[in-house]
Write a protein that holds these residues in place. Sequence first.
Motif, mmCIF file in Angstrom:
data_model
loop_
_atom_site.group_PDB
_atom_site.id
_atom_site.type_symbol
_atom_site.label_atom_id
_atom_site.label_comp_id
_atom_site.label_asym_id
_atom_site.label_seq_id
_atom_site.Cartn_x
_atom_site.Cartn_y
_atom_site.Cartn_z
ATOM 1 N N THR A 228 44.932 29.073 45.352
ATOM 2 C CA THR A 228 44.736 29.514 43.968
ATOM 3 C C THR A 228 45.429 28.555 43.001
ATOM 4 O OG1 THR A 228 44.652 31.798 44.747
ATOM 5 C CG2 THR A 228 45.023 31.475 42.399
ATOM 6 N N ASP A 306 37.853 33.427 43.800
ATOM 7 C CA ASP A 306 38.989 33.496 44.711
ATOM 8 C C ASP A 306 38.720 34.606 45.726
ATOM 9 O OD1 ASP A 306 41.395 32.779 45.722
ATOM 10 O OD2 ASP A 306 42.594 33.323 43.967
ATOM 11 N N GLU A 307 39.157 34.426 46.957
ATOM 12 C CA GLU A 307 38.917 35.419 48.017
ATOM 13 C C GLU A 307 37.423 35.696 48.157
ATOM 14 O OE1 GLU A 307 41.619 36.066 49.537
ATOM 15 O OE2 GLU A 307 43.256 35.928 48.083
HETATM 16 MG MG LIG Z 1 45.122 32.893 46.427
#
Ligand SMILES: [Mg+2]
Length: 513
Positions: A228, A306-307
Amino acid sequence: MLVQTFGAAIYGIAATTVTIEVRIDKGVNFMMVGLPDNAVKESQQRVKTSIEESNLKWPGKAITINMAPADIRKEGTAYDLPLAVGMLAASEQLPASALEKTMIMGELSLDGSLRYIKGALPIALQAKDEGFTRFILPEVNGPEAAMVEGLEVYPAAHLSQVVAHLKGDVPLQRMVIDTEALFKERIENFQFDFSDVKGQENIKRAFEIAAAGGHNAILIGPPGAGKTMLAKRLPSILPPLNLSESLETTKIHSVAGRLRRDDALVTSRPFRAPHHTVSDVALVGGGGWPQPGEISLANNGVLFLDELPEFKRTVLEVLRQPLEDRVVTISRARFSVDYPASFMLVAAMNPCPCGFHNHPIKKCVCHGDAVQRYLNKVSGPLLDRIDLHVEVTPVDYEELLTRPSSEVNSKDIRERVIKARLVQQARFADHAAVHSNAQMSSSDIRKYADIDNDSREMLKNAMKRLNLSARAYDRILKVARTIADLACSADIQQPHLAEAIQYRSLDRESWAE
Ligand SMILES: [Mg+2]
Ligand SMILES: Nc1ncnc2c1ncn2[C@@H]1O[C@H](COP(=O)(O)OP(=O)(O)O)[C@@H](O)[C@H]1O
Ligand SMILES: [Zn+2]
């Protein structure tokens, strides 16, 4: 008396002029025709109190309002102001001649003050195109509209100011903005810099390649590896927007109602990071009355997912078409609208549900085919549009504590990216639809990313050795083209290919074993 005043409806990122006719007769009816929605119909009450609060007279007679063209739907509250002005002119409290060639839009509060409207920039562009000379609108929207040269823009805070202006009593102050100068003098402030990231030089290199060629990328690594953190630094190395990109993105943000007085022009590439619970409408756009989604707000910038495996499958599926076409089309029974959606996709994911598959120290505790199932969530058509697979291994904890900040900073990377983009600009000068290596079609690849027989042999052998599936071939060539451009090399050479091959880890048939 019958008078005409002008407003606008928004379609996609363009506006259409709406002519509003107001007629006042003897009687008591109030009638509104021409496909207004409920919010417009409800404006009667707001307009009435606003007029009274401004010490003007509500024409308590039969008022007929017609909005044309009748076949387009008039939506929202932004017609309050042209309706109020029309009624005042029809009841001879204003000279009707003052409304000629004047675009008027604004939502009224009950006390007569004017509130923000969506789409002021496209409305101003359309008004100018159609030969309107003036645009009166809420004060907060002033800068957006004043970006348009050749249109007199008059922001106002209150209905009474608009009335005083139109009567010729107290003129509103015209807002003038030199858009080109404003754009030139913009200050690019990046919140994050790659120098904050210790080590990870190979990942920074991968980002440099992604930014240089406009390649979509996915980061794969255990929790805490810095995925991230790294992704958030991508905007700091992308080439600056040019004015036309800036205006296009500003139009989308205008229609979405996201601009405010101080940032009326989008001058930096957007970075949008919707949460994995985002709905498909919020992501790609849509709704009863269509609005642009995250992918359009990210236009000319970055969409960060993200994810990735946490996103609903249906949500990931609606991304496919816009990723391919760089535009999203929202269809409704009576009409359809397009929103630009040209963005770089960056995704991040853990390698498996527990997060430690392929980890140098920790052990993966996932059972059976859990790893493969996890991968399958994102594989297929979406993964097919991602050129770079980047494996992120965490920097050792001790090292994080002791290591000084990195010498690799965003400014230096960005300079190299800009240079490589110039090479591509020259390469695709005659190509209307292609601007970067990532956008090359198969035939473009044959033409611009050709390699000699020896290199082809080497590439095939390496792919065999790494167990890469055939679909990786064109992706590797595209990325190798960008690596060669960064090296200022006209030809793609074997070291360029060798580097490009490293970015296909998810194609390895042995990944999930
Ligand atoms: Mg992350
Ligand atoms: N290479 C690095 N340099 C500096 N800090 C790091 C680095 N890697 C991880 N960190 C620290 O660890 C935190 C967690 O990283 P994060 O980006 O959230 O990991 P991930 O997204 O891979 O789970 C970061 O906010 C940062 O403080
Ligand atoms: Zn695991």
